[in-house]
Design a protein around this motif. Structure first.
Motif, PDB file in Angstrom:
ATOM      1  N   LYS A 194      80.716  24.987  12.365  1.00 39.82           N
ATOM      2  CA  LYS A 194      81.169  23.608  12.431  1.00 39.82           C
ATOM      3  C   LYS A 194      80.299  22.773  13.377  1.00 39.82           C
ATOM      4  O   LYS A 194      79.866  21.677  13.022  1.00 39.82           O
ATOM      5  N   ILE A 195      80.019  23.305  14.555  1.00 37.90           N
ATOM      6  CA  ILE A 195      79.264  22.493  15.506  1.00 37.90           C
ATOM      7  C   ILE A 195      77.807  22.320  15.059  1.00 37.90           C
ATOM      8  O   ILE A 195      77.218  21.270  15.254  1.00 37.90           O
ATOM      9  N   ASN A 231      86.041  20.405   7.078  1.00 36.81           N
ATOM     10  CA  ASN A 231      87.319  20.997   6.679  1.00 36.81           C
ATOM     11  C   ASN A 231      87.292  21.535   5.258  1.00 36.81           C
ATOM     12  O   ASN A 231      88.037  22.453   4.926  1.00 36.81           O
ATOM     13  N   ASP A 232      86.452  20.915   4.418  1.00 40.87           N
ATOM     14  CA  ASP A 232      86.407  21.329   3.018  1.00 40.87           C
ATOM     15  C   ASP A 232      85.894  22.749   2.841  1.00 40.87           C
ATOM     16  O   ASP A 232      85.988  23.304   1.764  1.00 40.87           O
ATOM     17  N   TYR A 233      85.345  23.328   3.866  1.00 40.23           N
ATOM     18  CA  TYR A 233      84.647  24.590   3.671  1.00 40.23           C
ATOM     19  C   TYR A 233      85.138  25.710   4.570  1.00 40.23           C
ATOM     20  O   TYR A 233      84.534  26.752   4.640  1.00 40.23           O
ATOM     21  N   ASN A 234      86.250  25.475   5.291  1.00 41.40           N
ATOM     22  CA  ASN A 234      86.749  26.495   6.220  1.00 41.40           C
ATOM     23  C   ASN A 234      85.647  27.016   7.127  1.00 41.40           C
ATOM     24  O   ASN A 234      85.474  28.230   7.270  1.00 41.40           O
ATOM     25  N   LEU A 235      84.922  26.107   7.693  1.00 42.27           N
ATOM     26  CA  LEU A 235      83.836  26.534   8.567  1.00 42.27           C
ATOM     27  C   LEU A 235      84.407  27.100   9.872  1.00 42.27           C
ATOM     28  O   LEU A 235      85.456  26.662  10.347  1.00 42.27           O
ATOM     29  N   GLU A 240      73.762  28.820   2.432  1.00 43.09           N
ATOM     30  CA  GLU A 240      74.450  29.532   1.349  1.00 43.09           C
ATOM     31  C   GLU A 240      75.490  28.630   0.673  1.00 43.09           C
ATOM     32  O   GLU A 240      75.620  28.629  -0.548  1.00 43.09           O
ATOM     33  N   LEU A 241      76.218  27.897   1.475  1.00 46.48           N
ATOM     34  CA  LEU A 241      77.250  27.002   0.940  1.00 46.48           C
ATOM     35  C   LEU A 241      76.646  25.781   0.254  1.00 46.48           C
ATOM     36  O   LEU A 241      77.338  25.052  -0.449  1.00 46.48           O
ATOM     37  N   GLY A 242      75.369  25.566   0.483  1.00 49.06           N
ATOM     38  CA  GLY A 242      74.688  24.429  -0.140  1.00 49.06           C
ATOM     39  C   GLY A 242      74.961  23.108   0.557  1.00 49.06           C
ATOM     40  O   GLY A 242      74.665  22.047   0.005  1.00 49.06           O
ATOM     41  N   ILE A 243      75.493  23.158   1.773  1.00 47.08           N
ATOM     42  CA  ILE A 243      75.798  21.892   2.441  1.00 47.08           C
ATOM     43  C   ILE A 243      74.728  21.485   3.453  1.00 47.08           C
ATOM     44  O   ILE A 243      74.752  20.393   3.994  1.00 47.08           O
ATOM     45  N   ILE A 244      73.808  22.384   3.717  1.00 50.97           N
ATOM     46  CA  ILE A 244      72.555  21.980   4.366  1.00 50.97           C
ATOM     47  C   ILE A 244      71.421  22.595   3.556  1.00 50.97           C
ATOM     48  O   ILE A 244      71.633  23.503   2.753  1.00 50.97           O
ATOM     49  N   HIS A 245      70.223  22.072   3.773  1.00 51.24           N
ATOM     50  CA  HIS A 245      69.049  22.619   3.105  1.00 51.24           C
ATOM     51  C   HIS A 245      67.990  22.944   4.149  1.00 51.24           C
ATOM     52  O   HIS A 245      67.927  22.309   5.189  1.00 51.24           O
ATOM     53  N   LYS A 246      67.169  23.923   3.823  1.00 48.45           N
ATOM     54  CA  LYS A 246      66.032  24.224   4.687  1.00 48.45           C
ATOM     55  C   LYS A 246      64.787  23.564   4.125  1.00 48.45           C
ATOM     56  O   LYS A 246      64.514  23.665   2.931  1.00 48.45           O
TER      57      LYS A 246
END
Lengths: 139, 139
Positions: free
Chosen positions: B21-22, B12-16, B63-69
């Motif tokens: 989201k999934i 919710n914090d990121y308007n995904l 891009e949002l920095g909430i996952i990393h590759k």
DNA sequence: TGTATATTGTTATATTATTACATATCGTGA
DNA sequence: TCACGATATGTAATAATATAACAATATACA
């Protein structure tokens, strides 16, 4: 030889085979990262015919620590450090993609120390700084 | 919340969007790195049908920095740091491939300092320690 | 020389990622 | 409210990266 000079490993020092030698020479002469299929194109005139020939040579050269893989680009670059011990540190321009290997031995020690302080059994490390390079081609 | 606790970002914090989201939820619940096509398999029952749907979501989340590759594995992991600022530091077991994100904020500062000392305009960094992990699955 | 190991050559195929294009949704200012 | 720009979605096709499998050669060295 001082740290600030570039250090060119000789193919003879490593008993490289024919394919390993021509791939390594291309990377050394190029000085910039090359992709496997670009290497293949380049070396068709030397007799290379299949991707596998290139990948096998690349894998061996990486193992020997005389080239490095830039994972985020799927590209390969000749090592320019005299004593990296397979550790790698690069700057990668986030705009033009230009890659330079960092040669500051002090930095290598400090990163190794960070590993030790975190009680890690570090075999090797890879550090990538994504930067805005000076005189960026893309600017 | 202290540094030693794990930090779960909320969708919710990121308007995904729906797909973002999934994909993000799957990565957070998994806790370990997943590859794009594995994510696709996993989310077919949620309606995802093509690789592109997955890659687009992954790109946005990175891009949002909430996952990393994890570049060397072509895999993606949910960020477990509260303030990584897109900087990444991982241990990767060279035997079993197990990946853990390093949460030591002090380390992040020190690596940033190394960039500064080398006069680099660092946008972000990625540090990978290839280690022998404790209790390695492959041992 | 014999034998184990590493390298090569070749074809086929697996894995990872993007292009192209049509459609839909969302946010925002007129 | 509506229109329009930006963002996201759906879908098919294809590009780019990498490995499997197997036969044939070369090399090191006991």
């Amino acid at each position: 030889m001082t740290n600030s000079q570039s250090y060119n490993k000789k193919t003879n020092d490593y008993n490289l085979t024919k394919n390993q030698k021509i791939v390594f020479n291309l990377l050394q002469n190029s000085g910039e990262p090359l992709k496997a299929y670009a290497i293949l194109e380049n070396l068709k005139r030397e007799g290379l015919k299949s991707p596998l020939q290139v990948y096998r040579a690349l894998n061996k050269l990486v193992e020997l620590g005389i080239i490095h893989k830039i994972e985020s680009q799927n590209s390969f670059i000749a090592c320019s450090n005299s004593n990296c011990a397979s550790n790698t540190a690069f700057t990668i321009c986030r705009r033009c993609g230009d890659v330079k290997e960092i040669k500051n031995n002090h930095l290598f020690e400090q990163v190794s120390d960070l590993g030790k302080k975190n009680r890690l059994k570090v075999h090797r490390f890879n550090l990538e700084f994504y930067v805005d390079c000076n005189g960026c081609k893309v600017n």
